[in-house]
Design a protein around this motif. Structure first.
Motif, short mmCIF file in Angstrom:
data_model
loop_
_atom_site.label_atom_id
_atom_site.label_comp_id
_atom_site.label_asym_id
_atom_site.label_seq_id
_atom_site.Cartn_x
_atom_site.Cartn_y
_atom_site.Cartn_z
N LEU A 150 -17.28 -11.16 -3.83
CA LEU A 150 -16.51 -11.96 -4.79
C LEU A 150 -15.15 -12.37 -4.26
O LEU A 150 -14.36 -12.95 -4.99
CB LEU A 150 -16.30 -11.19 -6.09
N GLY A 151 -14.86 -12.04 -3.00
CA GLY A 151 -13.56 -12.39 -2.45
C GLY A 151 -12.49 -11.44 -2.95
O GLY A 151 -12.68 -10.24 -3.01
N MET A 152 -11.34 -11.99 -3.32
CA MET A 152 -10.20 -11.17 -3.74
C MET A 152 -10.25 -10.97 -5.26
O MET A 152 -9.52 -11.61 -6.01
CB MET A 152 -8.89 -11.85 -3.33
N ALA A 153 -11.12 -10.07 -5.71
CA ALA A 153 -11.33 -9.87 -7.15
C ALA A 153 -10.99 -8.45 -7.60
O ALA A 153 -11.40 -8.03 -8.68
CB ALA A 153 -12.77 -10.21 -7.50
N GLY A 154 -10.26 -7.71 -6.78
CA GLY A 154 -9.86 -6.35 -7.17
C GLY A 154 -11.06 -5.48 -7.49
O GLY A 154 -12.07 -5.53 -6.78
N HIS A 155 -10.97 -4.72 -8.58
CA HIS A 155 -12.04 -3.80 -8.96
C HIS A 155 -13.07 -4.47 -9.89
O HIS A 155 -13.91 -3.78 -10.48
CB HIS A 155 -11.45 -2.53 -9.59
N ILE A 156 -13.00 -5.78 -9.99
CA ILE A 156 -13.95 -6.58 -10.77
C ILE A 156 -14.04 -6.02 -12.19
O ILE A 156 -15.10 -5.70 -12.72
CB ILE A 156 -15.34 -6.68 -10.08
N ASN A 157 -12.86 -5.90 -12.80
CA ASN A 157 -12.75 -5.35 -14.15
C ASN A 157 -11.86 -6.27 -15.00
O ASN A 157 -11.64 -7.42 -14.62
CB ASN A 157 -12.21 -3.92 -14.09
N ALA A 158 -11.36 -5.79 -16.11
CA ALA A 158 -10.53 -6.63 -16.99
C ALA A 158 -9.28 -7.16 -16.26
O ALA A 158 -8.88 -8.30 -16.48
CB ALA A 158 -10.12 -5.84 -18.24
N GLU A 159 -8.71 -6.35 -15.36
CA GLU A 159 -7.52 -6.77 -14.61
C GLU A 159 -7.83 -7.90 -13.63
O GLU A 159 -6.92 -8.53 -13.10
CB GLU A 159 -6.90 -5.59 -13.86
N SER A 160 -9.09 -8.15 -13.36
CA SER A 160 -9.49 -9.21 -12.42
C SER A 160 -9.50 -10.59 -13.07
O SER A 160 -9.80 -11.58 -12.40
CB SER A 160 -10.87 -8.90 -11.84
N SER A 161 -9.20 -10.65 -14.36
CA SER A 161 -9.13 -11.92 -15.12
C SER A 161 -10.42 -12.75 -15.01
O SER A 161 -10.38 -13.95 -14.83
CB SER A 161 -7.93 -12.76 -14.66
N LEU A 162 -11.56 -12.08 -15.15
CA LEU A 162 -12.85 -12.77 -15.07
C LEU A 162 -13.35 -13.21 -16.43
O LEU A 162 -14.35 -13.92 -16.52
CB LEU A 162 -13.90 -11.84 -14.44
N GLY A 163 -12.70 -12.75 -17.51
CA GLY A 163 -13.21 -13.03 -18.84
C GLY A 163 -14.60 -12.43 -18.99
O GLY A 163 -14.84 -11.29 -18.57
N ASP A 164 -15.54 -13.21 -19.55
CA ASP A 164 -16.90 -12.66 -19.69
C ASP A 164 -17.74 -12.88 -18.44
O ASP A 164 -18.93 -12.64 -18.46
CB ASP A 164 -17.58 -13.19 -20.95
N TRP A 165 -17.13 -13.34 -17.36
CA TRP A 165 -17.72 -13.44 -16.02
C TRP A 165 -19.12 -14.05 -16.05
O TRP A 165 -20.11 -13.40 -15.80
CB TRP A 165 -17.71 -12.06 -15.36
N PRO A 166 -19.18 -15.36 -16.36
CA PRO A 166 -20.48 -16.03 -16.44
C PRO A 166 -21.28 -15.99 -15.14
O PRO A 166 -22.52 -15.91 -15.17
CB PRO A 166 -20.14 -17.46 -16.85
N GLU A 167 -20.60 -16.00 -13.98
CA GLU A 167 -21.31 -15.94 -12.70
C GLU A 167 -22.05 -14.61 -12.57
O GLU A 167 -23.16 -14.56 -12.04
CB GLU A 167 -20.34 -16.11 -11.52
N GLY A 168 -21.43 -13.55 -13.04
CA GLY A 168 -22.06 -12.23 -13.02
C GLY A 168 -23.28 -12.19 -13.94
O GLY A 168 -24.31 -11.62 -13.60
N HIS A 169 -23.14 -12.83 -15.10
CA HIS A 169 -24.26 -12.84 -16.04
C HIS A 169 -25.43 -13.65 -15.48
O HIS A 169 -26.59 -13.32 -15.71
CB HIS A 169 -23.83 -13.34 -17.42
N THR A 170 -25.12 -14.68 -14.69
CA THR A 170 -26.18 -15.45 -14.02
C THR A 170 -26.92 -14.56 -13.02
O THR A 170 -28.15 -14.60 -12.94
CB THR A 170 -25.57 -16.69 -13.32
N LEU A 171 -26.18 -13.74 -12.27
CA LEU A 171 -26.82 -12.79 -11.35
C LEU A 171 -27.73 -11.82 -12.12
O LEU A 171 -28.85 -11.54 -11.70
CB LEU A 171 -25.77 -11.98 -10.58
N LEU A 172 -27.23 -11.34 -13.25
CA LEU A 172 -28.01 -10.43 -14.08
C LEU A 172 -29.30 -11.10 -14.53
O LEU A 172 -30.37 -10.48 -14.51
CB LEU A 172 -27.18 -9.99 -15.30
N GLN A 173 -29.21 -12.35 -14.92
CA GLN A 173 -30.40 -13.07 -15.40
C GLN A 173 -31.44 -13.24 -14.31
O GLN A 173 -32.63 -13.24 -14.60
CB GLN A 173 -30.00 -14.41 -16.00
#
Length: 178
Positions: A150-173
């Motif tokens: 994911l590049g420079m996304a920290g711990h991929i948590n709330a502090e990463s400012s991803l919101g509901d992280w639609p790209e992640g949900h696409t991976l899940l799907q």
């Protein structure tokens, strides 16, 4: 039959702004609640996951974050119910073998490095403070998982400012369709 998604937060749980909790709200995914988020005992967490897997009908997909990723790797070696799982999205695995985390999370070492018995995707970041990117890539390889950087996304948590992280949900799907 579509799969039920089980959300596995990491150490200290996931707060209301974490993508995991936003997915639970927006998509109705089930959060596997643990008895103690502050002092996670490996045996308790594994038993709880097994209990939820047994009690949830139909095929399953796991969406784990941080310590939840380590939980999935261990669970996959001890559970008799892994055939129920279609796949796992493993986001920002926490390196519980570092001196800092080893002291704070006793009983979670060593990290299980066996291939997972289901399809999986590991998502990591170049600047995760809890797992060097090379380490996350090595875990993905050992687990037989697809690697996503994911590049420079920290711990991929709330502090990463991803919101509901639609790209992640696409991976899940993609795992839900397998």
């Amino acid at each position: 039959m579509s799969a039920t998604v089980l959300i596995l937060p990491g150490w200290q749980g996931s707060g209301p702004e974490h993508w995991q909790m936003l997915w639970a709200q927006r998509h109705g995914h089930a959060v596997v609640a643990q008895n103690d988020w502050q002092r996670p005992r490996r045996g308790d967490w594994l038993a709880r996951l097994d209990e939820v897997v047994i009690d949830t009908p139909g095929p399953l997909v796991l969406a784990a974050h941080s310590l939840g990723c380590i939980q999935v790797a261990v669970w996959a070696t001890v559970s008799r119910h892994t055939a129920r799982v279609r796949g796992a999205l493993l986001v920002a695995p926490g390196d519980v073998e570092t001196p800092e985390l080893k002291e704070q999370l006793p009983g979670w070492q060593p990290i299980v490095r066996q291939p997972l018995p289901f399809q999986s995707i590991v998502v990591g970041s170049q600047n995760d403070p809890f797992c060097r990117v090379e380490r996350a890539q090595a875990l993905a390889q050992d687990w037989g998982a697809q690697w996503v950087d994911l590049g420079m996304a920290g711990h991929i948590n709330a502090e990463s400012s991803l919101g509901d992280w639609p790209e992640g949900h696409t991976l899940l799907q993609t795992l839900m369709k397998e």
